[in-house]
Design a protein around this motif. Structure first.
Motif, PDB file in Angstrom:
ATOM      1  N   SER A 237       0.547  -1.122   0.329  1.00 44.03           N
ATOM      2  CA  SER A 237      -0.169  -0.034   0.326  1.00 44.03           C
ATOM      3  C   SER A 237       0.969   1.151   0.076  1.00 44.03           C
ATOM      4  O   SER A 237      -0.053   2.558  -0.118  1.00 44.03           O
ATOM      5  N   GLU A 239       3.486   1.537  -1.409  1.00 44.32           N
ATOM      6  CA  GLU A 239       4.287   1.836  -2.828  1.00 44.32           C
ATOM      7  C   GLU A 239       3.085   1.867  -4.393  1.00 44.32           C
ATOM      8  O   GLU A 239       3.344   1.873  -5.734  1.00 44.32           O
ATOM      9  N   ASP A 241       1.415   4.132  -5.485  1.00 43.92           N
ATOM     10  CA  ASP A 241       1.488   5.007  -6.246  1.00 43.92           C
ATOM     11  C   ASP A 241       2.365   4.575  -7.227  1.00 43.92           C
ATOM     12  O   ASP A 241       2.556   5.866  -8.543  1.00 43.92           O
ATOM     13  N   THR A 242       3.287   3.997  -6.914  1.00 41.50           N
ATOM     14  CA  THR A 242       4.161   3.652  -8.176  1.00 41.50           C
ATOM     15  C   THR A 242       3.451   2.959  -9.373  1.00 41.50           C
ATOM     16  O   THR A 242       4.746   2.024 -10.151  1.00 41.50           O
ATOM     17  N   ASP A 244       1.402   0.591 -12.052  1.00 40.34           N
ATOM     18  CA  ASP A 244       1.022   1.251 -13.068  1.00 40.34           C
ATOM     19  C   ASP A 244      -0.368   0.446 -13.522  1.00 40.34           C
ATOM     20  O   ASP A 244      -1.474   0.410 -14.145  1.00 40.34           O
ATOM     21  N   ARG A 296      -7.382   2.755  -2.238  1.00 40.37           N
ATOM     22  CA  ARG A 296      -6.411   2.601  -1.990  1.00 40.37           C
ATOM     23  C   ARG A 296      -5.824   3.056  -3.657  1.00 40.37           C
ATOM     24  O   ARG A 296      -4.888   3.597  -4.333  1.00 40.37           O
ATOM     25  N   LEU A 297      -6.195   2.225  -4.122  1.00 43.54           N
ATOM     26  CA  LEU A 297      -5.387   2.278  -6.046  1.00 43.54           C
ATOM     27  C   LEU A 297      -6.172   2.979  -7.251  1.00 43.54           C
ATOM     28  O   LEU A 297      -4.833   3.627  -8.284  1.00 43.54           O
ATOM     29  N   SER A 300      -6.086   8.996  -5.667  1.00 42.79           N
ATOM     30  CA  SER A 300      -5.701  10.514  -6.557  1.00 42.79           C
ATOM     31  C   SER A 300      -4.103   9.736  -6.288  1.00 42.79           C
ATOM     32  O   SER A 300      -3.903   8.603  -6.020  1.00 42.79           O
ATOM     33  N   GLY A 301      -4.238  10.089  -7.406  1.00 42.20           N
ATOM     34  CA  GLY A 301      -3.078   9.375  -8.419  1.00 42.20           C
ATOM     35  C   GLY A 301      -3.208   8.245  -8.998  1.00 42.20           C
ATOM     36  O   GLY A 301      -2.689   7.613  -9.891  1.00 42.20           O
ATOM     37  N   GLY A 302      -4.764   7.924  -8.829  1.00 43.79           N
ATOM     38  CA  GLY A 302      -5.056   6.673  -9.435  1.00 43.79           C
ATOM     39  C   GLY A 302      -5.326   6.682 -11.150  1.00 43.79           C
ATOM     40  O   GLY A 302      -5.409   5.295 -11.755  1.00 43.79           O
ATOM     41  N   ARG A 305      -4.287   4.546 -14.239  1.00 45.82           N
ATOM     42  CA  ARG A 305      -4.055   3.368 -13.889  1.00 45.82           C
ATOM     43  C   ARG A 305      -4.664   1.748 -13.989  1.00 45.82           C
ATOM     44  O   ARG A 305      -5.400   2.311 -14.182  1.00 45.82           O
TER      45      ARG A 305
END
Length: 430
Positions: A237, A239, A241-242, A244, A296-297, A300-302, A305
């Motif tokens: 969790s 990591e 955001d890394t 793809d 989570r995935l 934000s930042g998802g 992905r």
């Protein structure tokens, strides 16, 4: 095989007549090309007829990978449902890599461990409705995830699939290297491989509950696992955001002895009748962690992905776990002979429902796919290591009772099909 071509087909020189002087050539170029083809054909015939199997595999595997990658890829049909179908005989289909060479876990290297029957490598999955499922194409996969981090998160089936993918990619001309692993080389809880030619990394994160868990999950001598449904497992969790492409694969540990918590509060237990806590089963906790993992995935930042939810791959223990014949079948079940039911059906249903709900909430900012392998895995009781998770298990002096693996797939083996389908899902992600 395609027709052989002269070594320099782009040459602008006019071909010499058979009688003209041409230093450096003892035969006309056309005749030389045909002779080269003849020698090549004889060499291949000798290889197939007179060489040991190991030599054949070493030479032919890269060649087959090349032709599969060059000529056999089929553009996937967006409407294809890979979850239903049947296994059909296809000699050599799964004989695509040497598991020892690509460093898989010893207990899944069935050929090295002496499994005498290799017929489990001669089947391919034929999806229902005539949908094509091409053989795995390493070049197409690496192109699809160029510059990206592909992460497998979950239990040992997530690891099994990750190792399969690395071996399939490693059988291609694209070099790879292991860049991170557990401090103990015998552990397979975290590993990361790099494919520099395409800027791709592939990782596997051990998180059998997806949520934070202690107890039996770390030490089999303990009676149960303590699972905190309010907190995801730290390593993956942190990591997330890394990642793809994130492939989540879990379920089996929810069927085992567990105590479930929300913070310090006990919510209930599963398979612990003497704990004085309410039996809450496995489906509700599983749904909670799948939902939390998706949040989570996809948070934000998802955006952009790709999240792939794999359904459970059932085990095939037909007798006691220490009986050497507990999963000794040598062929797949026929269509209709074995159905998906019970716990596997329930876990599969939860995955599909949560994926649909997350897609509706997400509004298309990310791609959510279901890798539904439950039916095809259910039909493959022949593809497990069984007693051959150990080298030469039936040799002199071996015990009559022994540990068997009727859950994971031999490598190579049926789990390679998971990655064939994963590739098609990535190619149709939009």
């Amino acid at each position: 095989m395609g027709a052989c071509q002269p070594l320099h087909p782009h040459s602008a020189q006019k071909p010499s007549s058979p009688n003209s002087a041409n230093p450096g050539y003892f035969l006309p170029r056309t005749a030389g090309a045909w002779l080269a083809c003849g020698f090549l054909s004889l060499a291949l015939l000798h290889l197939l007829c007179c060489s040991p199997p190991g030599t054949q595999q070493a030479v032919l595997s890269p060649l087959l990978q090349y032709f599969n990658g060059t000529y056999s890829s089929v553009s996937p049909a967006p409407s294809c449902d890979y979850s239903e179908g049947r296994w059909v005989r296809s000699p050599g289909h799964a004989r695509r890599y040497n598991a020892t060479a690509c460093g898989v876990k010893d207990s899944e290297d069935c050929v090295r461990n002496g499994r005498p029957d290799t017929g489990y490598l001669d089947w391919r999955w034929q999806p229902a409705g005539g949908c094509p499922l091409p053989a795995f194409d390493a070049a197409a996969f690496l192109d699809a995830v160029r510059g990206r981090h592909v992460a497998f998160v979950g239990d040992s089936m997530a690891r099994n699939q990750a190792e399969s993918l690395v071996c399939l990619l490693g059988a291609s001309p694209f070099p790879s290297r292991l860049v991170h692993r557990d401090a103990d080389p015998g552990e397979f809880r975290f590993r990361r491989w790099a494919f520099p030619s395409h800027g791709v990394t592939v990782s596997v994160y051990w998180a059998p509950f997806l949520a934070r868990a202690t107890g039996r999950v770390d030490d089999y001598h303990l009676p149960y696992s303590s699972v905190h449904l309010d907190a995801l497992a730290e390593r993956w969790s942190s990591e997330a955001d890394t990642m793809d492409v994130a492939v989540l694969s879990a379920g089996h540990w929810f069927l085992k002895w567990s105590m479930f918590y929300n913070g310090s509060e006990v919510l209930g237990a599963h398979m612990l009748p003497d704990s004085n806590h309410t039996e809450i089963g496995f489906a509700s906790p599983f749904r909670e962690v799948v939902r939390k993992s998706l949040e989570r995935l996809l948070g934000s930042g998802g955006g952009g992905r790709t999240v792939v939810l794999a359904t459970i791959s059932p085990s095939h223990f037909e007798k006691a776990w220490d009986d050497p014949t507990t999963c000794a079948r040598k062929a797949p079940y026929k269509d209709g002979e074995k159905e998906v039911d019970g716990e596997a059906a329930e876990l599969r249903r939860v995955v599909k429902e949560e994926a649909s709900a997350a897609a509706a909430r997400n509004g298309g900012a990310a791609t959510i796919k279901v890798l539904d392998v439950t039916k095809l895995a259910t039909m493959r009781p022949d593809g497990h290591p069984g007693a051959y998770m150990h080298r030469d298990p039936f040799g002199p002096g071996k015990p009559e009772k022994m540990l068997n693996d009727c859950l994971h797939s031999c490598l190579p083996g049926p789990v390679d099909t998971f990655n064939e389908i994963l590739l098609q899902l990535l190619l149709t992600k939009r």
